[in-house]
Design a protein around this motif. Structure first.
Motif, PDB file in Angstrom:
ATOM      1  N   THR A  35       0.834  -1.079  -0.039  1.00 16.99           N
ATOM      2  CA  THR A  35      -0.065   0.008  -0.114  1.00 16.99           C
ATOM      3  C   THR A  35       0.930   1.350  -0.053  1.00 16.99           C
ATOM      4  OG1 THR A  35      -1.716  -0.986   1.087  1.00 16.99           O
ATOM      5  CG2 THR A  35      -1.710   1.403   1.004  1.00 16.99           C
ATOM      6  N   ALA A  36       0.775   2.132  -0.940  1.00 15.38           N
ATOM      7  CA  ALA A  36       1.488   3.319  -1.007  1.00 15.38           C
ATOM      8  C   ALA A  36       0.844   4.591  -1.103  1.00 15.38           C
ATOM      9  CB  ALA A  36       2.350   3.113  -2.458  1.00 15.38           C
ATOM     10  N   GLU A  37       1.325   5.907  -0.912  1.00 15.48           N
ATOM     11  CA  GLU A  37       0.860   7.135  -0.968  1.00 15.48           C
ATOM     12  C   GLU A  37       1.404   7.853  -1.745  1.00 15.48           C
ATOM     13  OE1 GLU A  37       0.962   9.913   2.316  1.00 15.48           O
ATOM     14  OE2 GLU A  37      -0.898   9.409   2.818  1.00 15.48           O
ATOM     15  N   PHE A  38       0.944   8.615  -2.621  1.00 10.71           N
ATOM     16  CA  PHE A  38       1.570   9.548  -3.807  1.00 10.71           C
ATOM     17  C   PHE A  38       1.960  10.758  -2.840  1.00 10.71           C
ATOM     18  CE2 PHE A  38      -1.248   7.593  -7.060  1.00 10.71           C
ATOM     19  CZ  PHE A  38      -0.352   7.145  -7.739  1.00 10.71           C
ATOM     20  N   GLU A  39       2.967  11.410  -3.369  1.00 10.77           N
ATOM     21  CA  GLU A  39       3.295  12.525  -2.671  1.00 10.77           C
ATOM     22  C   GLU A  39       2.678  13.907  -3.468  1.00 10.77           C
ATOM     23  OE1 GLU A  39       7.546  13.314  -2.170  1.00 10.77           O
ATOM     24  OE2 GLU A  39       7.639  11.824  -0.967  1.00 10.77           O
ATOM     25  N   ALA A  71      -7.340   0.611  -6.145  1.00 14.59           N
ATOM     26  CA  ALA A  71      -7.319   2.180  -6.173  1.00 14.59           C
ATOM     27  C   ALA A  71      -8.934   2.555  -5.581  1.00 14.59           C
ATOM     28  CB  ALA A  71      -7.145   2.718  -7.340  1.00 14.59           C
ATOM     29  N   PRO A  72      -8.992   2.431  -4.193  1.00 15.26           N
ATOM     30  CA  PRO A  72     -10.277   2.565  -3.553  1.00 15.26           C
ATOM     31  C   PRO A  72     -11.118   3.750  -4.102  1.00 15.26           C
ATOM     32  CG  PRO A  72      -8.774   2.321  -1.983  1.00 15.26           C
ATOM     33  CD  PRO A  72      -7.701   2.390  -3.275  1.00 15.26           C
ATOM     34  N   GLN A  73     -12.392   3.658  -4.526  1.00 19.69           N
ATOM     35  CA  GLN A  73     -13.282   4.551  -4.894  1.00 19.69           C
ATOM     36  C   GLN A  73     -13.315   5.803  -3.664  1.00 19.69           C
ATOM     37  OE1 GLN A  73     -14.536   5.261  -8.107  1.00 19.69           O
ATOM     38  NE2 GLN A  73     -13.339   3.182  -8.669  1.00 19.69           N
ATOM     39  N   GLU A  74     -13.436   5.223  -2.566  1.00 17.88           N
ATOM     40  CA  GLU A  74     -13.536   6.373  -1.609  1.00 17.88           C
ATOM     41  C   GLU A  74     -12.523   7.228  -1.270  1.00 17.88           C
ATOM     42  OE1 GLU A  74     -15.592   2.466  -0.796  1.00 17.88           O
ATOM     43  OE2 GLU A  74     -13.538   3.138  -1.114  1.00 17.88           O
ATOM     44  N   GLU A  75     -11.076   6.732  -1.773  1.00 17.89           N
ATOM     45  CA  GLU A  75      -9.998   7.581  -1.796  1.00 17.89           C
ATOM     46  C   GLU A  75     -10.257   8.710  -2.843  1.00 17.89           C
ATOM     47  OE1 GLU A  75      -6.774   8.888  -0.185  1.00 17.89           O
ATOM     48  OE2 GLU A  75      -7.397   7.016   0.706  1.00 17.89           O
ATOM     49  N   SER A  76     -10.698   8.334  -4.218  1.00 18.68           N
ATOM     50  CA  SER A  76     -10.728   9.138  -5.212  1.00 18.68           C
ATOM     51  C   SER A  76     -11.934  10.106  -5.052  1.00 18.68           C
ATOM     52  CB  SER A  76     -11.286   8.316  -6.469  1.00 18.68           C
ATOM     53  OG  SER A  76     -10.312   7.391  -6.954  1.00 18.68           O
ATOM     54  N   GLU A  84      -5.922  18.680  -1.709  1.00 15.66           N
ATOM     55  CA  GLU A  84      -4.797  18.833  -1.101  1.00 15.66           C
ATOM     56  C   GLU A  84      -4.315  17.515  -0.334  1.00 15.66           C
ATOM     57  OE1 GLU A  84      -2.695  21.345  -1.509  1.00 15.66           O
ATOM     58  OE2 GLU A  84      -4.424  22.017  -2.703  1.00 15.66           O
ATOM     59  N   THR A  85      -5.276  16.396  -0.525  1.00 12.93           N
ATOM     60  CA  THR A  85      -4.881  15.101   0.138  1.00 12.93           C
ATOM     61  C   THR A  85      -4.297  14.247  -0.876  1.00 12.93           C
ATOM     62  OG1 THR A  85      -6.653  15.427   1.544  1.00 12.93           O
ATOM     63  CG2 THR A  85      -6.115  13.179   1.423  1.00 12.93           C
ATOM     64  N   PRO A  86      -3.317  13.443  -0.537  1.00  9.09           N
ATOM     65  CA  PRO A  86      -2.528  12.573  -1.477  1.00  9.09           C
ATOM     66  C   PRO A  86      -3.265  11.236  -1.322  1.00  9.09           C
ATOM     67  CG  PRO A  86      -0.718  13.461  -0.088  1.00  9.09           C
ATOM     68  CD  PRO A  86      -2.280  13.949   0.393  1.00  9.09           C
ATOM     69  N   GLY A  87      -3.376  10.866  -2.845  1.00  7.75           N
ATOM     70  CA  GLY A  87      -4.193   9.393  -2.928  1.00  7.75           C
ATOM     71  C   GLY A  87      -3.310   8.181  -2.526  1.00  7.75           C
ATOM     72  N   THR A  88      -4.005   7.166  -2.036  1.00  4.71           N
ATOM     73  CA  THR A  88      -3.569   5.815  -1.877  1.00  4.71           C
ATOM     74  C   THR A  88      -3.827   4.874  -2.845  1.00  4.71           C
ATOM     75  OG1 THR A  88      -5.092   5.206  -0.237  1.00  4.71           O
ATOM     76  CG2 THR A  88      -3.302   6.321   0.715  1.00  4.71           C
ATOM     77  N   PHE A  89      -2.774   3.727  -2.963  1.00  7.59           N
ATOM     78  CA  PHE A  89      -3.168   2.513  -3.643  1.00  7.59           C
ATOM     79  C   PHE A  89      -2.484   1.507  -3.327  1.00  7.59           C
ATOM     80  CE2 PHE A  89       0.702   4.707  -5.640  1.00  7.59           C
ATOM     81  CZ  PHE A  89       1.425   3.748  -6.063  1.00  7.59           C
ATOM     82  N   THR A  90      -3.018   0.209  -3.926  1.00  8.22           N
ATOM     83  CA  THR A  90      -2.067  -1.052  -3.270  1.00  8.22           C
ATOM     84  C   THR A  90      -1.461  -1.766  -4.659  1.00  8.22           C
ATOM     85  OG1 THR A  90      -3.754  -1.444  -1.534  1.00  8.22           O
ATOM     86  CG2 THR A  90      -2.443  -3.098  -2.515  1.00  8.22           C
ATOM     87  N   PHE A  91      -0.495  -2.176  -4.711  1.00  6.10           N
ATOM     88  CA  PHE A  91      -0.058  -2.741  -5.759  1.00  6.10           C
ATOM     89  C   PHE A  91       0.761  -4.025  -5.562  1.00  6.10           C
ATOM     90  CE2 PHE A  91       3.468  -0.001  -4.379  1.00  6.10           C
ATOM     91  CZ  PHE A  91       4.531  -0.854  -4.614  1.00  6.10           C
ATOM     92  N   GLU A  92       1.069  -4.821  -6.840  1.00  6.11           N
ATOM     93  CA  GLU A  92       1.980  -6.058  -6.542  1.00  6.11           C
ATOM     94  C   GLU A  92       3.022  -6.002  -7.444  1.00  6.11           C
ATOM     95  OE1 GLU A  92      -0.190  -9.503  -7.283  1.00  6.11           O
ATOM     96  OE2 GLU A  92      -1.137  -8.739  -9.370  1.00  6.11           O
ATOM     97  N   THR A  93       4.226  -6.690  -7.190  1.00  6.60           N
ATOM     98  CA  THR A  93       5.371  -6.684  -8.188  1.00  6.60           C
ATOM     99  C   THR A  93       5.447  -7.654  -8.887  1.00  6.60           C
ATOM    100  OG1 THR A  93       6.954  -7.270  -6.207  1.00  6.60           O
ATOM    101  CG2 THR A  93       6.881  -4.991  -6.732  1.00  6.60           C
ATOM    102  N   LEU A  94       5.836  -7.601  -9.962  1.00  8.86           N
ATOM    103  CA  LEU A  94       5.689  -8.752 -11.101  1.00  8.86           C
ATOM    104  C   LEU A  94       7.296  -8.901 -11.580  1.00  8.86           C
ATOM    105  CD1 LEU A  94       2.600  -7.508 -13.101  1.00  8.86           C
ATOM    106  CD2 LEU A  94       2.735  -9.300 -11.102  1.00  8.86           C
ATOM    107  N   GLY A  95       7.658 -10.161 -11.745  1.00  9.33           N
ATOM    108  CA  GLY A  95       8.965 -10.101 -12.348  1.00  9.33           C
ATOM    109  C   GLY A  95      10.005 -10.096 -11.497  1.00  9.33           C
TER     110      GLY A  95
END
Length: 216
Positions: A35-39, A71-76, A84-95
């Protein structure tokens, strides 16, 4: 290796024909998902979207393919109410992890650096990202693709002047327009704009990579 509080860059697939690196930070790890947060406050990703993540691994600058899983709709919705609130999202690495040392090919986001330029007749235009040969800028004025615009920017107390050619145009929120531009070199004038952009790009990359190293 990515972990909690690890800062990194990501490149969003399909965003641009230029490779733009956006700063972000891991805020949680669970079952192989990050889970990550954009700056930045105006960046969005969608579930199943492909991305590349860039980070420091020991002394190497590396990249790894990844996929957004949530990428939660609630966050969008929250971002629309409070830009002014940065968004958060979840990702998985591949390869596998591979080297990404060819940094001159990338544009680095400068949104958090609050860099500005005089773009045509408009002052204090925010520089959104920068490379060794050009940059993206936010403006209120209308310009056409391929048009030539005079630019002035300041870096380390030096004023650089010159012209740019507009390569791309994209509407942003609140009536702003994003212009991707390339510098037109003119070595006949002192403090040529292209030289200033190169110096600013190097400084920005060093500053952000220093932050990444400190977060390792």
């Amino acid at each position: 290796m990515l972990g909690v509080d690890k800062e990194f860059f990501l490149q969003i697939s399909g965003e641009s024909d230029r490779r733009i690196l956006h700063p972000a930070k891991v805020v949680g790890v669970s079952d192989g998902l990050y889970t990550a947060e954009f700056e930045e406050t105006d960046i969005e990703v969608e579930a199943e979207q492909e991305i590349l993540v860039f980070y420091n691994q020991k002394r190497d600058f590396v990249k790894q393919a990844a996929r957004v899983t949530d990428a939660p709709q609630e966050e969008s919705a929250l971002q629309e109410e409070s830009p002014e609130t940065p968004g958060t999202f979840t990702f998985e690495t591949l390869g596998d992890v591979v080297s990404a040392e060819n940094r001159e090919c990338y544009r680095v986001s400068t949104v958090m650096s609050e860099l500005t330029a005089i773009f045509g007749e408009e002052r204090d235009c925010a520089i959104l990202d920068i490379s060794n040969t050009g940059f993206a800028v936010s403006s209120n004025k209308l310009h056409e693709v391929a048009s030539i615009v005079e630019v002035i920017l300041n870096h380390d107390g030096v004023e650089y002047t010159g012209t740019v050619c507009i390569q791309s145009v994209r509407e942003l929120h609140r009536g702003k327009i994003r212009y991707g531009v390339s510098c037109i070199a003119d070595k006949s004038i002192p403090n040529d704009l292209l030289e200033g952009v190169r110096r600013m790009s190097i400084t920005t990359q060093r500053d952000q990579l220093r932050r990444l190293s400190a977060a390792c």
